[in-house]
Design a protein around this motif. Structure first.
Motif, PDB file in Angstrom:
ATOM      1  N   ASN A  67       0.833  -1.209   0.000  1.00 43.68           N
ATOM      2  CA  ASN A  67       0.000   0.000   0.000  1.00 43.68           C
ATOM      3  C   ASN A  67       0.862   1.251   0.000  1.00 43.68           C
ATOM      4  O   ASN A  67       0.619   2.192  -0.761  1.00 43.68           O
ATOM      5  N   ILE A  70       2.661   1.737  -3.457  1.00 43.52           N
ATOM      6  CA  ILE A  70       1.770   2.128  -4.559  1.00 43.52           C
ATOM      7  C   ILE A  70       1.235   3.541  -4.346  1.00 43.52           C
ATOM      8  O   ILE A  70       1.201   4.346  -5.281  1.00 43.52           O
ATOM      9  N   ILE A  71       0.838   3.847  -3.120  1.00 42.81           N
ATOM     10  CA  ILE A  71       0.292   5.186  -2.868  1.00 42.81           C
ATOM     11  C   ILE A  71       1.375   6.248  -3.040  1.00 42.81           C
ATOM     12  O   ILE A  71       1.119   7.315  -3.610  1.00 42.81           O
ATOM     13  N   SER A  72       2.586   5.970  -2.574  1.00 44.33           N
ATOM     14  CA  SER A  72       3.649   6.966  -2.741  1.00 44.33           C
ATOM     15  C   SER A  72       4.048   7.117  -4.209  1.00 44.33           C
ATOM     16  O   SER A  72       4.449   8.196  -4.628  1.00 44.33           O
ATOM     17  N   THR A  75       0.788   9.103  -6.054  1.00 45.54           N
ATOM     18  CA  THR A  75       0.226  10.333  -5.508  1.00 45.54           C
ATOM     19  C   THR A  75       0.518  11.485  -6.467  1.00 45.54           C
ATOM     20  O   THR A  75       1.683  11.773  -6.753  1.00 45.54           O
ATOM     21  N   LYS A  85      -6.482  13.637  -9.686  1.00 47.90           N
ATOM     22  CA  LYS A  85      -6.371  13.028  -8.362  1.00 47.90           C
ATOM     23  C   LYS A  85      -7.337  11.853  -8.224  1.00 47.90           C
ATOM     24  O   LYS A  85      -6.986  10.817  -7.658  1.00 47.90           O
ATOM     25  N   ASN A  89      -6.314   7.949  -7.643  1.00 46.16           N
ATOM     26  CA  ASN A  89      -6.852   7.177  -6.519  1.00 46.16           C
ATOM     27  C   ASN A  89      -7.525   5.895  -6.980  1.00 46.16           C
ATOM     28  O   ASN A  89      -7.396   4.850  -6.336  1.00 46.16           O
ATOM     29  N   ALA A  92      -4.744   3.523  -8.035  1.00 45.53           N
ATOM     30  CA  ALA A  92      -4.028   3.031  -6.856  1.00 45.53           C
ATOM     31  C   ALA A  92      -4.852   1.985  -6.117  1.00 45.53           C
ATOM     32  O   ALA A  92      -4.329   0.935  -5.726  1.00 45.53           O
ATOM     33  N   ALA A  93      -6.140   2.238  -5.936  1.00 49.64           N
ATOM     34  CA  ALA A  93      -6.990   1.284  -5.216  1.00 49.64           C
ATOM     35  C   ALA A  93      -7.089  -0.042  -5.977  1.00 49.64           C
ATOM     36  O   ALA A  93      -7.024  -1.120  -5.372  1.00 49.64           O
ATOM     37  N   ILE A  96      -3.738  -1.877  -5.648  1.00 44.02           N
ATOM     38  CA  ILE A  96      -3.555  -2.392  -4.288  1.00 44.02           C
ATOM     39  C   ILE A  96      -4.369  -3.662  -4.093  1.00 44.02           C
ATOM     40  O   ILE A  96      -3.865  -4.664  -3.575  1.00 44.02           O
TER      41      ILE A  96
END
Length: 155
Positions: A67, A70-72, A75, A85, A89, A92-93, A96
């Motif tokens: 998590n 992937i989020i870093s 972003t 954005k 998101n 990313a979701a 993940i």
């Protein structure tokens, strides 16, 4: 409304530990109990609670690292518009969920042994366990999220 909460990036590492260690102390036994039930239902293998706790801890730590990475990586900049954005998101979701599903299936498939032999249950049964745990986790997440959203705790 809770008011202004501090940003997670501004928290001290000691505060991070003070937040997440009690959460892990609650989540790991619950995850282990659900993992034991799902494993005995799908594969007829009875895990000990200790083994289930170790598997729960390993998967939670690895999923947390996935998590974070992937989020870093996905972003967007602060200058990005709202649609960019939202797209980041959603991507990313999706990544993940897909990556954590496969990683969990590999972990469960390799580390859960068939009783009487030293063979593992395999990737297919690991996928089945991971899929059932994913559905249960999403149901628990929505059961926690929706009342908080309806009563205005989350905006």
């Amino acid at each position: 409304m809770l008011g202004a909460l501090p940003s997670f990036t501004s928290l001290d590492p000691i505060i991070w530990l003070a937040i997440f260690i009690p959460i892990l102390a609650i989540v790991i036994p619950i995850h282990a109990a659900i993992l034991r039930a799902v494993t005995s239902w799908t594969t007829k293998v009875r895990l000990t609670f200790r083994t289930a706790c170790i598997l729960a801890l390993v998967t939670i730590v690895i999923n947390g690292l996935v998590n974070f990475l992937i989020i870093s990586a996905l972003t967007p900049d602060a200058k990005s518009d709202a649609s960019m954005k939202l797209l980041a998101n959603i991507i990313a979701a999706t990544l993940i969920i897909a990556i954590c599903f496969v990683v969990n299936a590999v972990i469960y498939g390799n580390f859960i042994a068939v009783p009487g032999t030293q063979d593992s249950i395999g990737f297919a049964k690991g996928c089945l366990i991971s899929l059932i745990l994913l559905v249960i986790g999403l149901a628990i997440g929505f059961a926690i999220y929706l009342p908080l959203r309806l009563f205005g705790v989350l905006v």
